[in-house]
Scaffold this motif. Structure first.
Motif, PDB file in Angstrom:
ATOM      1  N   SER A   1      41.322  81.583  39.781  1.00  0.00           N
ATOM      2  CA  SER A   1      42.600  80.905  40.327  1.00  0.00           C
ATOM      3  C   SER A   1      42.973  81.008  41.385  1.00  0.00           C
ATOM      4  O   SER A   1      42.344  81.739  42.330  1.00  0.00           O
ATOM      5  N   ARG A   2      44.152  80.221  41.866  1.00  0.00           N
ATOM      6  CA  ARG A   2      44.613  80.418  43.437  1.00  0.00           C
ATOM      7  C   ARG A   2      45.633  81.523  43.251  1.00  0.00           C
ATOM      8  O   ARG A   2      46.631  81.794  42.298  1.00  0.00           O
ATOM      9  N   GLY A   3      45.405  82.396  44.338  1.00  0.00           N
ATOM     10  CA  GLY A   3      46.491  83.441  44.517  1.00  0.00           C
ATOM     11  C   GLY A   3      45.686  84.849  45.330  1.00  0.00           C
ATOM     12  O   GLY A   3      44.558  84.602  45.807  1.00  0.00           O
ATOM     13  N   ASP A   4      46.483  85.941  45.182  1.00  0.00           N
ATOM     14  CA  ASP A   4      45.977  86.995  46.087  1.00  0.00           C
ATOM     15  C   ASP A   4      45.558  88.081  44.855  1.00  0.00           C
ATOM     16  O   ASP A   4      45.425  89.164  45.467  1.00  0.00           O
TER      17      ASP A   4
ATOM     18  N   TYR B   1      33.562  88.975  48.957  1.00  0.00           N
ATOM     19  CA  TYR B   1      32.920  88.524  47.597  1.00  0.00           C
ATOM     20  C   TYR B   1      33.591  89.081  46.456  1.00  0.00           C
ATOM     21  O   TYR B   1      33.732  90.190  46.221  1.00  0.00           O
ATOM     22  N   LYS B   2      34.085  88.046  45.706  1.00  0.00           N
ATOM     23  CA  LYS B   2      34.723  88.308  44.360  1.00  0.00           C
ATOM     24  C   LYS B   2      33.525  88.096  43.313  1.00  0.00           C
ATOM     25  O   LYS B   2      32.729  87.102  43.255  1.00  0.00           O
ATOM     26  N   ILE B   3      33.273  89.293  42.750  1.00  0.00           N
ATOM     27  CA  ILE B   3      32.034  89.322  41.599  1.00  0.00           C
ATOM     28  C   ILE B   3      32.340  89.154  40.299  1.00  0.00           C
ATOM     29  O   ILE B   3      33.219  89.891  39.822  1.00  0.00           O
ATOM     30  N   PHE B   4      31.608  88.160  39.620  1.00  0.00           N
ATOM     31  CA  PHE B   4      31.684  87.909  38.271  1.00  0.00           C
ATOM     32  C   PHE B   4      30.524  88.016  37.664  1.00  0.00           C
ATOM     33  O   PHE B   4      29.489  87.750  38.142  1.00  0.00           O
ATOM     34  N   ASP B   5      30.644  88.171  36.145  1.00  0.00           N
ATOM     35  CA  ASP B   5      29.568  88.153  35.201  1.00  0.00           C
ATOM     36  C   ASP B   5      29.369  86.779  35.002  1.00  0.00           C
ATOM     37  O   ASP B   5      30.110  85.804  35.254  1.00  0.00           O
ATOM     38  N   SER B   6      28.183  86.363  34.011  1.00  0.00           N
ATOM     39  CA  SER B   6      28.015  84.755  33.793  1.00  0.00           C
ATOM     40  C   SER B   6      28.988  84.290  32.947  1.00  0.00           C
ATOM     41  O   SER B   6      29.320  83.241  32.704  1.00  0.00           O
ATOM     42  N   ARG B   7      29.885  85.001  32.146  1.00  0.00           N
ATOM     43  CA  ARG B   7      31.079  84.723  31.230  1.00  0.00           C
ATOM     44  C   ARG B   7      31.843  84.538  32.214  1.00  0.00           C
ATOM     45  O   ARG B   7      33.189  84.284  31.431  1.00  0.00           O
TER      46      ARG B   7
ATOM     47  N   ALA C   1      41.377  86.179  41.870  1.00  0.00           N
ATOM     48  CA  ALA C   1      41.954  84.957  42.209  1.00  0.00           C
ATOM     49  C   ALA C   1      41.208  84.472  43.819  1.00  0.00           C
ATOM     50  O   ALA C   1      40.566  85.355  44.513  1.00  0.00           O
ATOM     51  N   PHE C   2      41.323  83.436  44.242  1.00  0.00           N
ATOM     52  CA  PHE C   2      40.685  82.960  45.390  1.00  0.00           C
ATOM     53  C   PHE C   2      42.191  82.239  46.393  1.00  0.00           C
ATOM     54  O   PHE C   2      42.920  81.450  45.730  1.00  0.00           O
ATOM     55  N   ARG C   3      42.081  82.912  47.563  1.00  0.00           N
ATOM     56  CA  ARG C   3      42.976  81.988  48.635  1.00  0.00           C
ATOM     57  C   ARG C   3      42.446  80.986  49.095  1.00  0.00           C
ATOM     58  O   ARG C   3      43.063  79.853  49.277  1.00  0.00           O
TER      59      ARG C   3
END
Length: 379
Positions: A94-97, A126-132, A101-103
């Motif tokens: 999402s947008r945010g801090d 880098y914001k790291i996420f799993d495939s889900r 979230a991503f700025r």
């Protein structure tokens, strides 16, 4: 002495120096038509609704597990996933801090070890996420990286193009392709040195210094997949292929760079650039801009490169003289480096390839609405 002519375009004669008083004349090699067909099977994104994409580029898509597609929807500050049938399967970010979230999301990388990485510009991480889509943590960007979308995960690290001297005037400027294997462990793969940028001022717009590159400025053009990296770092049609970290072969065609004249430069600059500063629009005088910037004497032949899953190299190149509207065709080389042919005008240009050999292209309709289209290739 034989001289190499500067005239651009298909069919120009190239003189090769053989001996002090002996010349051989040969024509540029004609294209061999490659009559493959491209059948659209899926469309990722729509004109409206939850799967509508806002501001994506050719580097905004990667693949997830089990045939899914993962798209960085930059304008909406999110990552969306599509199932193998092209149906929206979910979204995250999402947008945010906040941590997940991503700025300002810049690039998407993956998958690696069932994870997806999103480079967030303002946080330089880098914001790291799993495939889900579950948030796993973040990692600071190494000092060697620039906040650019031109990045690829490869077998031995991350490939990234770094622009040196981009915002400096009168200093050396270069594009550098680096293989980053870890903190303080970067291996240069290729470097393209450029002319210094010019210092341009627009006093009526209260702008005192703008670094501007020459017209027809060359670029380091590259792509990679697995252990294969393909790089064009010159105006000529010469592509160096690396396997791992070793140069293995060159891909070449006798297609001459188009010679740029002053008339071509004036045509390209048109009415000059427009600046908007504090709501005020200022048009730069085109004569002054051209005098400050200058221009390269030759236009780079290669405009883009892609490497498919079989190690074949697809090369997008200019196919019209400078005096005509820009037109591109695609040459295809097999994994052994042999030229296999040229695709017809209008063939889709790949953003990525799927493991089963399909091509995914970024397209826009007449209203500018973007989507990714998946094509079956009939060879």
């Amino acid at each position: 002495m034989c001289k190499r002519p500067k005239a651009p375009g298909t069919g120009v004669l190239v003189f090769l120096l053989l001996a002090p008083n002996a010349c051989e004349v040969r024509e540029e090699a004609a294209d061999s038509p490659l009559n493959w067909t491209f059948t659209p099977t899926l469309r990722l994104g729509s004109a409206s609704g939850p799967d509508a994409l806002y501001r994506v580029d050719e580097h905004s898509i990667t693949l997830g597990p089990e045939g899914t597609f993962v798209v960085l929807d930059k304008g909406n500050h999110r990552v969306v996933t599509f199932d193998p049938l092209g149906t929206l399967a979910g979204e995250f970010g999402s947008r945010g801090d906040g941590p997940a979230a991503f700025r300002y999301p810049v690039a998407i990388l993956g998958p690696r070890n069932d994870t997806i990485r999103v480079l967030d510009g303002p946080s330089s991480s880098y914001k790291i996420f799993d495939s889900r889509g579950e948030f796993l943590g973040q990692e600071a960007v190494d000092g060697a990286f620039e906040l650019t979308s031109q990045q690829r995960l490869v077998e031995r690290g991350t490939l990234v193009m770094r622009q040196v001297g981009l915002r400096l005037v009168g200093t050396a400027v270069s594009d550098r392709l680096l293989l980053v294997r870890g903190s303080a462990d970067s291996l240069p793969i290729a470097t393209l040195a450029k002319r210094p940028r010019a210092d341009f001022s627009v006093p009526e717009c209260r702008v005192l210094s703008i670094p501007m590159s020459p017209l027809f400025d060359p670029a380091l053009v590259w792509d990679a997949r697995g252990a294969v990296v393909a790089v064009n770092d010159r105006p000529e049609y010469v592509i160096q292929v690396f396997e791992g970290e070793t140069a293995s072969r060159s891909l070449e065609r006798p297609v001459e760079p188009a010679t740029v004249s002053m008339e071509d430069a004036r045509e390209r600059i048109g009415g000059g650039n427009v600046l908007v500063v504090a709501g005020q629009r200022c048009r730069i005088d085109p004569v002054e801009e051209l005098e400050a910037r200058g221009f390269e004497e030759r236009r780079q032949v290669v405009s883009a490169i892609r490497v498919d899953g079989d190690g074949w190299v697809w090369v997008r190149r200019h196919a019209a003289p400078l005096s005509e509207p820009d037109r591109f065709v695609t040459d295809v080389f097999d994994s052994g480096g042999a030229y296999r042919g040229t695709l017809p005008d209008g063939s889709p240009w790949p953003a990525i390839f799927t493991p089963d050999g399909r091509l995914v292209a970024l397209e826009a309709d007449e209203l500018g609405i973007q989507s990714f289209v998946v094509y079956e290739i009939g060879r």
